[in-house]
Design a protein around this motif. Structure first.
Motif: not given
Length: 437
Positions: A184-187, A265-274, A278-289, A293-296
């Protein structure tokens, strides 16, 4: 209480006046007239402080029994977790020094100990070694696994939790809920419409359903469908639509996927939501965060694996569905039972603020009642009663007396607790460590 007290006075008065009226009708042939005294006047209840004092004195007279219930609890799978919820109710000196409430529970949700500490994971050596000594003195085998929310592994090879429970060789595992929650910290924000959809996905990346259990459930649901649809056979889509997540959890086991399978599977999930927005153009995922998170978190994939040779599921009953008998299973994996305990723990202390003395009493009473309320789940007893009482002295006396007179106990699920040990519980633990320093 005032309403119940008033109604009870009214009912008792009605009974008395009804008896007087009946007697008056029967006494018409007696020359001397009967004299009826008025009923006792209504007496209001004492102040709340009187009830609090009475309750406190009652707890103080049962301290040994309550401690005995807590220190007589063991488990094959232990869970350790901490919460800050209850510390918001503490007042006085402990309100400034107590920052966390750390709890150790077993696979049935019962609590082995609950202590106040000045920091999360800090000063828990006495707590953990007390549990080790408790097992040793009782002749209990060491737990097969210990689930934690942090400190599950170490670069040096021995985790902090393993050191706390030395010399046990129990497998230390990370609770999957806490692992998934870290993503959730990466969203970007929880207000994104896709937030809830994403949070539900990592679970399927980590766990796989036992196909034999799923097949048995599908056969039962198929038979149930046929009986209610004039023998028509449902399609696979219709059949799966009738199976709720609760039924899957209740009747089917899950296992953790392999490390590389989870990673893929988690890598595939992250790629699918990268790049989802939303309708306003706000990204779901913060790429750097999310990259950080995934590296740790990749180093904890090994900590998620089910311990080899450990039976994580317990059969607690059976259920007829569609003419098929299905097992009702209880999972001992993870620390979700402690999360449930944390929510109830705040209710142990009434009101908004509480000092050290009352906190100690309420915690002892609350944990002992919690453990006794889950005693039936810890043992499989035929003919268990529906009696609901938390008075250890009363239940022990009833059990012993029925055994002597009837040759059998009326409360077969009740197990008298052992004598309390020297373990510090709740506020005692915090104050004891302060004195040592």
């Amino acid at each position: 209480m005032e309403e119940a007290h008033s109604e009870e006075w009214a009912w008792q008065t009605i009974r008395y006046l009804s008896d007087c009226e009946r007697h008056k009708k029967m006494a018409t042939f007696i020359p001397s007239a009967a004299v009826y005294l008025p009923p006792p006047t209504f007496r209001p209840l004492p102040l709340a402080q009187w009830f609090e004092t009475f309750h406190s004195n009652d707890i103080l007279s049962h301290l040994d029994e309550m401690k005995g219930v807590i220190t007589s609890t063991y488990g094959r799978i232990l869970k350790m977790d901490s919460t800050k919820k209850i510390t918001k109710k503490l007042a006085g000196g402990i309100g400034d020094s107590a920052a966390w409430m750390s709890n150790i529970g077993n696979e049935f949700g019962r609590v082995l100990n609950s202590v106040l500490t000045s920091g999360e994971g800090a000063g828990l050596e006495e707590l953990c070694q007390g549990v080790v000594t408790l097992y040793k003195n009782a002749g209990q085998a060491e737990p097969e696994a210990i689930y934690v929310d942090r400190d599950c592994c170490s670069q040096s090879g021995v985790s902090s939790v393993a050191k706390l429970f030395h010399p046990w060789q129990s497998a230390v595992r990370l609770d999957s809920f806490h692992f998934m929650r870290r993503f959730n910290c990466g969203l970007t924000t929880e207000h994104n419409p896709l937030y809830g959809i994403f949070c539900a996905k990592p679970s399927s990346c980590i766990f796989a359903w036992d196909q034999e259990d799923v097949q048995r459930l599908k056969e039962a649901k198929r038979a149930e469908w046929k009986s209610s649809h004039s023998g028509h056979t449902p399609t696979e889509e219709q059949l799966m639509a009738t199976i709720s997540p609760g039924e899957l959890k209740r009747h089917c086991r899950r296992r953790t996927r392999g490390v590389e399978e989870i990673r893929g599977m988690i890598s595939g999930l992250l790629e699918s939501v990268w790049d989802l927005t939303d309708t306003t153009g706000l990204r779901l995922v913060s790429h750097d965060s999310m990259r950080h998170v995934w590296e740790v978190q990749q180093k904890h994939l090994e900590c998620l694996q089910d311990p080899a040779g450990v039976a994580l599921y317990t059969k607690v009953g059976t259920l007829q569905k569609g003419g098929k008998e299905l097992d009702i299973l209880r999972c001992g994996r993870g620390s979700s039972s402690l999360e449930s305990f944390h929510r109830h723990q705040c209710a142990f202390i009434p009101g908004w603020r509480c000092n050290a003395v009352h906190t100690q009493m309420y915690m002892l009473e609350g944990v002992s009642r919690w453990n006794m309320g889950r005693a039936k789940e810890a043992v499989d007893v035929e003919g268990a009663s529906t009696l609901r009482s938390f008075d250890v002295r009363l239940m022990s006396h009833l059990s012993n007396l029925s055994q002597r007179v009837l040759g059998s106990t009326l409360v077969p699920e009740f197990t008298p607790p052992g004598k309390p040990t020297s373990e510090r519980i709740a506020v005692e633990y915090l104050l004891g460590r302060d004195q040592q320093r």
